[in-house]
Design a protein around this motif. Structure first.
Motif, PDB file in Angstrom:
ATOM      1  N   ALA A  19      -0.503  14.581  -3.730  1.00 50.97           N
ATOM      2  CA  ALA A  19      -1.897  14.140  -3.652  1.00 50.97           C
ATOM      3  C   ALA A  19      -2.725  15.115  -2.826  1.00 50.97           C
ATOM      4  O   ALA A  19      -2.315  15.553  -1.746  1.00 50.97           O
ATOM      5  CB  ALA A  19      -1.970  12.746  -3.037  1.00 50.97           C
ATOM      6  N   TRP A  24      -3.173   5.674   0.455  1.00 47.30           N
ATOM      7  CA  TRP A  24      -2.465   5.045   1.572  1.00 47.30           C
ATOM      8  C   TRP A  24      -3.099   3.686   1.826  1.00 47.30           C
ATOM      9  O   TRP A  24      -4.107   3.588   2.517  1.00 47.30           O
ATOM     10  CB  TRP A  24      -2.491   5.932   2.832  1.00 47.30           C
ATOM     11  CG  TRP A  24      -1.476   5.491   3.855  1.00 47.30           C
ATOM     12  CD1 TRP A  24      -1.719   4.822   5.032  1.00 47.30           C
ATOM     13  CD2 TRP A  24      -0.057   5.659   3.780  1.00 47.30           C
ATOM     14  NE1 TRP A  24      -0.530   4.563   5.670  1.00 47.30           N
ATOM     15  CE2 TRP A  24       0.508   5.071   4.925  1.00 47.30           C
ATOM     16  CE3 TRP A  24       0.814   6.234   2.835  1.00 47.30           C
ATOM     17  CZ2 TRP A  24       1.883   5.044   5.174  1.00 47.30           C
ATOM     18  CZ3 TRP A  24       2.184   6.222   3.077  1.00 47.30           C
ATOM     19  CH2 TRP A  24       2.701   5.636   4.245  1.00 47.30           C
ATOM     20  N   ASN A  32       1.077  -3.139  -6.898  1.00 49.66           N
ATOM     21  CA  ASN A  32       0.775  -1.779  -6.434  1.00 49.66           C
ATOM     22  C   ASN A  32      -0.654  -1.359  -6.772  1.00 49.66           C
ATOM     23  O   ASN A  32      -0.887  -0.264  -7.305  1.00 49.66           O
ATOM     24  CB  ASN A  32       1.754  -0.753  -7.036  1.00 49.66           C
ATOM     25  CG  ASN A  32       3.049  -0.686  -6.261  1.00 49.66           C
ATOM     26  OD1 ASN A  32       3.115  -1.098  -5.103  1.00 49.66           O
ATOM     27  ND2 ASN A  32       4.077  -0.174  -6.906  1.00 49.66           N
ATOM     28  N   SER A 145       5.992   2.423  -8.616  1.00 49.88           N
ATOM     29  CA  SER A 145       5.553   3.135  -7.420  1.00 49.88           C
ATOM     30  C   SER A 145       4.138   3.631  -7.701  1.00 49.88           C
ATOM     31  O   SER A 145       3.893   4.242  -8.755  1.00 49.88           O
ATOM     32  CB  SER A 145       6.488   4.320  -7.146  1.00 49.88           C
ATOM     33  OG  SER A 145       6.067   4.999  -5.988  1.00 49.88           O
ATOM     34  N   SER A 199       7.198   4.527   2.025  1.00 51.38           N
ATOM     35  CA  SER A 199       5.729   4.494   1.939  1.00 51.38           C
ATOM     36  C   SER A 199       5.237   3.065   1.829  1.00 51.38           C
ATOM     37  O   SER A 199       4.230   2.689   2.438  1.00 51.38           O
ATOM     38  CB  SER A 199       5.255   5.273   0.710  1.00 51.38           C
ATOM     39  OG  SER A 199       5.627   6.611   0.807  1.00 51.38           O
ATOM     40  N   THR A 200       5.953   2.257   1.035  1.00 53.95           N
ATOM     41  CA  THR A 200       5.530   0.865   0.836  1.00 53.95           C
ATOM     42  C   THR A 200       5.450   0.143   2.190  1.00 53.95           C
ATOM     43  O   THR A 200       4.436  -0.476   2.524  1.00 53.95           O
ATOM     44  CB  THR A 200       6.533   0.128  -0.078  1.00 53.95           C
ATOM     45  OG1 THR A 200       6.738   0.927  -1.243  1.00 53.95           O
ATOM     46  CG2 THR A 200       6.044  -1.243  -0.458  1.00 53.95           C
ATOM     47  N   MET A 203       2.693   1.696   4.479  1.00 52.02           N
ATOM     48  CA  MET A 203       1.325   1.289   4.104  1.00 52.02           C
ATOM     49  C   MET A 203       1.038  -0.127   4.570  1.00 52.02           C
ATOM     50  O   MET A 203      -0.061  -0.406   5.074  1.00 52.02           O
ATOM     51  CB  MET A 203       1.162   1.321   2.578  1.00 52.02           C
ATOM     52  CG  MET A 203       0.929   2.670   2.018  1.00 52.02           C
ATOM     53  SD  MET A 203       0.616   2.522   0.237  1.00 52.02           S
ATOM     54  CE  MET A 203       1.377   4.042  -0.288  1.00 52.02           C
TER      55      MET A 203
HETATM   56  C1  DP6 Z   1       1.758   9.538   1.283  1.00 54.87           C
HETATM   57  O1  DP6 Z   1       3.477   5.865  -4.255  1.00 54.87           O
HETATM   58  O2  DP6 Z   1       5.436   6.224  -2.719  1.00 54.87           O
HETATM   59  O3  DP6 Z   1       2.642  10.196  -0.818  1.00 54.87           O
HETATM   60  O4  DP6 Z   1       3.140   2.571  -4.191  1.00 54.87           O
HETATM   61  O5  DP6 Z   1       4.511   1.784  -2.265  1.00 54.87           O
HETATM   62  O6  DP6 Z   1       5.585   3.102  -4.106  1.00 54.87           O
HETATM   63  P1  DP6 Z   1       4.314   2.850  -3.302  1.00 54.87           P
HETATM   64  O7  DP6 Z   1       4.023   4.168  -2.475  1.00 54.87           O
HETATM   65  P2  DP6 Z   1       4.067   5.701  -2.916  1.00 54.87           P
HETATM   66  O8  DP6 Z   1       3.095   6.308  -1.815  1.00 54.87           O
HETATM   67  C2  DP6 Z   1       2.713   7.639  -1.788  1.00 54.87           C
HETATM   68  C3  DP6 Z   1       1.968   7.901  -0.529  1.00 54.87           C
HETATM   69  C4  DP6 Z   1       1.695   9.353  -0.232  1.00 54.87           C
HETATM   70  C5  DP6 Z   1       0.283   9.740  -0.654  1.00 54.87           C
HETATM   71  C6  DP6 Z   1       0.061   9.938  -2.136  1.00 54.87           C
HETATM   72  O9  DP6 Z   1       0.991  10.359  -2.859  1.00 54.87           O
HETATM   73  O10 DP6 Z   1      -1.091   9.737  -2.565  1.00 54.87           O
END
Ligand code: DP6
Length: 336
Positions: A19, A24, A32, A145, A199-200, A203
């Motif tokens: 990203a 976040w 999700n 995810s 990450s879940t 967050m």
């Molecule tokens: C920091 O997509 O892994 O990479 O939806 O809970 O599975 P879930 O989380 P995830 O989160 C990624 C967060 C990040 C920022 C991003 O990729 O945008």
């Protein structure tokens, strides 16, 4: 052959995305659904290849990841994607066998869950004989995810947060394909070990305890438009500014949680300091980092030499395990 005895099997590949404007925070944990949009670049060398089959001798649902059976938590995440598809194909009663291989260390902050869930979505839809639009596949991948919805698309993709409670309008769309801009992305590998907090969980914890969270979420829309405009114009310094800002605001939000979430280590900050030195010497480079200690350096091809050299010194010093050089990558696809 009846439908029930026919082998249904397909293999698909999807690539990791990083990203540039960060996701976040969720407005709906079960589906999700994100609190704000995000924008990413898909990478070429880092990918997941997944084979899905619904066969008569499958006794129970099973997932083998990088050669090992996974625990119930990871399987449950995968079934969030598989279940709606097999129900739709009237295969709800049939156990699924999933075999998935990553080219990246799993869960090391290199977004392997994004490529993994995207590959799983495409392979499952194909194994079920369902011909779905890419944006529909993207919304399904999101159930596994969030960031996986962006890995359906090569090049630059934007995930619109959407407004509907059922999440149908919360999916990624392609912005510019992999040939739009010859950016290079070098992963500075601080550690390939599994990260501490998912990450879940991270967050959820940030949303519940960080006083900065509302400010982070509120800043995203402006960053999305600025990043899309910078990429459209191939304006490197404008993209550098917005991407570093989005990354650091996300980490500030994490650090403001109680207790704090510190994904970056001192070696990660050392890499960021080296990026600042490279920028001061005129190199076209910027950094980004996610829910792990590794740092990703984005640069123009003419700055790859100095970036390589600077990171090689950090490898020699023992500050980095190594580096991985990548370029913009392709759409997720079914393999023959
Ligand atoms: C920091 O997509 O892994 O990479 O939806 O809970 O599975 P879930 O989380 P995830 O989160 C990624 C967060 C990040 C920022 C991003 O990729 O945008």
């Amino acid at each position: 052959m009846s439908t029930l005895t026919r082998t249904r099997r397909a293999t698909a590949r999807a690539h990791v995305n990083i990203a540039l404007v960060k996701y976040w925070g969720k407005r709906d944990v079960a589906l999700n659904l994100p609190a704000a949009g995000s924008l990413s670049l898909t990478l070429d060398r880092l990918h997941t290849t997944t084979t899905v089959s619904f066969e008569d001798d499958n006794a129970t649902d099973a997932l083998i990841l990088d050669g090992r059976p996974v625990g119930p938590g990871v399987l449950a995440k995968a079934l969030r994607v598989v279940d709606p598809l097999r129900r739709r194909a009237e295969l709800a009663e049939r156990p699924v066998s999933i075999i998935s291989d990553n080219t990246v260390p799993t869960a090391a902050g290199l977004a392997s869950s994004a490529s993994g869930l995207a590959a799983l979505t495409v392979a499952t839809a194909a194994a079920c004989g369902l011909d779905l639009a890419p944006t529909e596949l993207s919304a399904l991948a999101r159930l596994g995810s969030g960031s996986a919805c962006r890995s359906l698309f090569g090049g630059f993709a934007r995930w619109d947060a959407g407004t509907r409670a059922d999440g149908i309008d919360s999916c990624a769309r392609p912005l510019f394909d992999q040939r739009h801009w010859d950016l290079r992305v070098v992963v500075a590998l601080v550690s390939s070990a599994k990260k501490k907090a998912s990450s879940t969980d991270g967050m959820g914890h940030t949303r519940a305890t960080s006083p900065y969270h509302g400010a982070f979420v509120g800043s995203v829309d402006a960053d999305l438009d600025a990043a899309e405009a910078a990429i459209g114009a191939r304006d490197f310094s404008a993209l550098a500014r917005v991407a570093e800002r989005s990354c650091l605001r996300m980490h500030a939000d994490m650090l403001a949680a109680d207790p704090p979430l510190a994904y970056l280590r001192c070696q990660s900050w050392r890499v960021i300091e080296v990026v600042r030195e490279l920028q001061a010497s005129g190199a076209a480079v910027f950094f980004s980092a996610d829910a792990g200690p590794n740092v990703k350096l984005f640069c123009l091809p003419e700055s790859l030499g100095p970036v390589r050299e600077a990171l090689a010194s950090l490898v020699d010093e023992g500050a980095l395990e190594g580096t991985i050089e990548t370029r913009p990558g392709p759409d997720a696809e079914v393999l023959p």
